[in-house]
Structures are given as C-alpha cells and as structure tokens.
Design a protein around this motif. Structure first.
Motif, short mmCIF file in Angstrom:
data_model
loop_
_atom_site.label_atom_id
_atom_site.label_comp_id
_atom_site.label_asym_id
_atom_site.label_seq_id
_atom_site.Cartn_x
_atom_site.Cartn_y
_atom_site.Cartn_z
N LYS A 13 0.85 -1.19 0.00
CA LYS A 13 0.00 0.00 0.00
C LYS A 13 0.88 1.24 0.00
O LYS A 13 1.96 1.25 0.59
CB LYS A 13 -0.90 0.00 1.23
CG LYS A 13 -1.94 -1.09 1.22
CD LYS A 13 -2.83 -0.97 2.45
CE LYS A 13 -3.93 -2.01 2.43
NZ LYS A 13 -4.84 -1.83 3.56
N ASN A 29 -7.05 3.52 0.40
CA ASN A 29 -6.30 2.29 0.62
C ASN A 29 -4.81 2.56 0.89
O ASN A 29 -3.93 1.94 0.32
CB ASN A 29 -6.47 1.33 -0.56
CG ASN A 29 -6.12 -0.09 -0.17
OD1 ASN A 29 -6.24 -0.48 0.99
ND2 ASN A 29 -5.68 -0.87 -1.13
N LYS A 30 -4.55 3.51 1.78
CA LYS A 30 -3.18 3.87 2.15
C LYS A 30 -2.67 2.97 3.27
O LYS A 30 -3.45 2.37 4.01
CB LYS A 30 -3.12 5.34 2.61
CG LYS A 30 -3.55 6.35 1.58
CD LYS A 30 -2.52 6.51 0.50
CE LYS A 30 -2.90 7.63 -0.44
NZ LYS A 30 -1.91 7.88 -1.44
N LEU A 31 -1.38 2.91 3.42
CA LEU A 31 -0.74 2.13 4.46
C LEU A 31 -1.06 2.75 5.82
O LEU A 31 -0.95 3.96 6.00
CB LEU A 31 0.78 2.12 4.25
CG LEU A 31 1.60 1.41 5.32
CD1 LEU A 31 1.34 -0.09 5.26
CD2 LEU A 31 3.07 1.71 5.11
#
Length: 176
Positions: A13, A29-31
């Motif tokens: 991600k 959908n980020k880390l």
C-alpha cells in the motif's frame, strides 16, 4: 527473483504522505499502522486526555480517528483492533478544533479567530444555528450564546483540540 518483485500475495500500500484524515486513508487504501487497540481504554477510563508529542508524530490523524469513532462508531475501522471493541454504543457531536494557522498577531485578533473556529466547529458538528454566531468576536459572549444552541442540557459533546500550541509556538521569537 528480482528486487522489484513482491514476495507476498498482498500488494504494497502507498504511504499516506500529507493525508491527515482517517477516512481518506481508508478510502484511498493507504498504508496504516494499527494503533487503535488502546482507544477503547482511553474512552473507558478517562474523561479528558492530553497528548503531547513532537510535531509530525500522528496527533492530527489520532484526532481524525477519534472524531470518526465518536460520530459514526467503528464502522470504518474493519481490520483494526478497535473494530467490534469500541465501547461507545451511541454517537456524539464532535467539536473538532485546530489552532493551526490561526492569526494571532494580537489578543483581539486571536479572540476573533478563536470565535470563528469555535462557531465553525459547532456548525460542522451539526448545530446549524451556530452559523448565526459567526461574526461574534467576544469569546465570553460566544460561550453564552453556544449554551442556547445546544438545547439539551444533558447533551454530551466530544471536544478534540489539535495544534493547541500553534499560537504560542508561532511567536517564540516575539517578546510580546
């Protein structure tokens, strides 16, 4: 296997550089690093919590997470430790304040700006009559008017204050 090949099944991600909203991080959908396990304990055992951490250490995203939890519950936290463990069964209006960028050249300017951000925060929390208070420049007057906006004396509010030290730290070299 080359250096560029991913060795596990899940794609990497992207790091959320410049993103300070929990919902934006989830939707894009980020880390994320799950640090939600202790949030339920904070709510259960403390009425007031003060976090003092150096700049760029996650206070803004923490405020965003708490705002989301208090306003919508844990529905946007699937896959985190708090999901299904959030102790609150009801939602609350959240008065979310940030002092970042507040014009504080002098006490009256600061007071007028404080009144504006507080009025805006009440409006954003669902108190639509707070729009009528924009333009109020006396904090004492504003607080008495806000009591009339929150009609229910038993109404519980959540206050989140971010960048509380900005007005002070932005004037460290100013003797006045």
């Amino acid at each position: 296997m080359s250096e560029n090949e991913v060795t596990n099944e899940q794609p990497l991600k992207p790091i959320p550089l410049g993103v300070s909203s929990w919902l934006k991080m989830v939707r894009r959908n980020k880390l994320t690093v799950d640090k939600t396990a202790k949030l339920g304990l904070l709510v259960n055992f403390f009425d007031c919590v003060f976090f003092s951490r150096p700049r760029r250490m996650g206070k803004t995203i923490l405020c965003s997470m708490l705002k989301e939890l208090f306003t919508h519950g844990d529905q946007n936290f699937a896959g985190t430790a708090i999901y299904g463990n959030w102790p609150e069964t009801q939602t609350y209006p959240v008065i979310s304040l940030s002092f970042y960028g507040v014009d504080c050249q002098n006490a009256s300017t600061f007071e007028a700006n404080l009144c504006k951000i507080v009025s805006d925060a009440y409006y954003d929390a669902g108190f639509k009559d707070a729009m009528k208070l924009i333009g109020t420049t006396s904090f004492d007057r504003l607080t008495s008017l806000l009591k009339g906006i929150v009609n229910d004396d038993d109404q519980q509010l959540v206050f989140l204050i971010d960048e509380w030290d900005y007005p002070l730290s932005s004037h460290l070299d100013d003797p006045q």
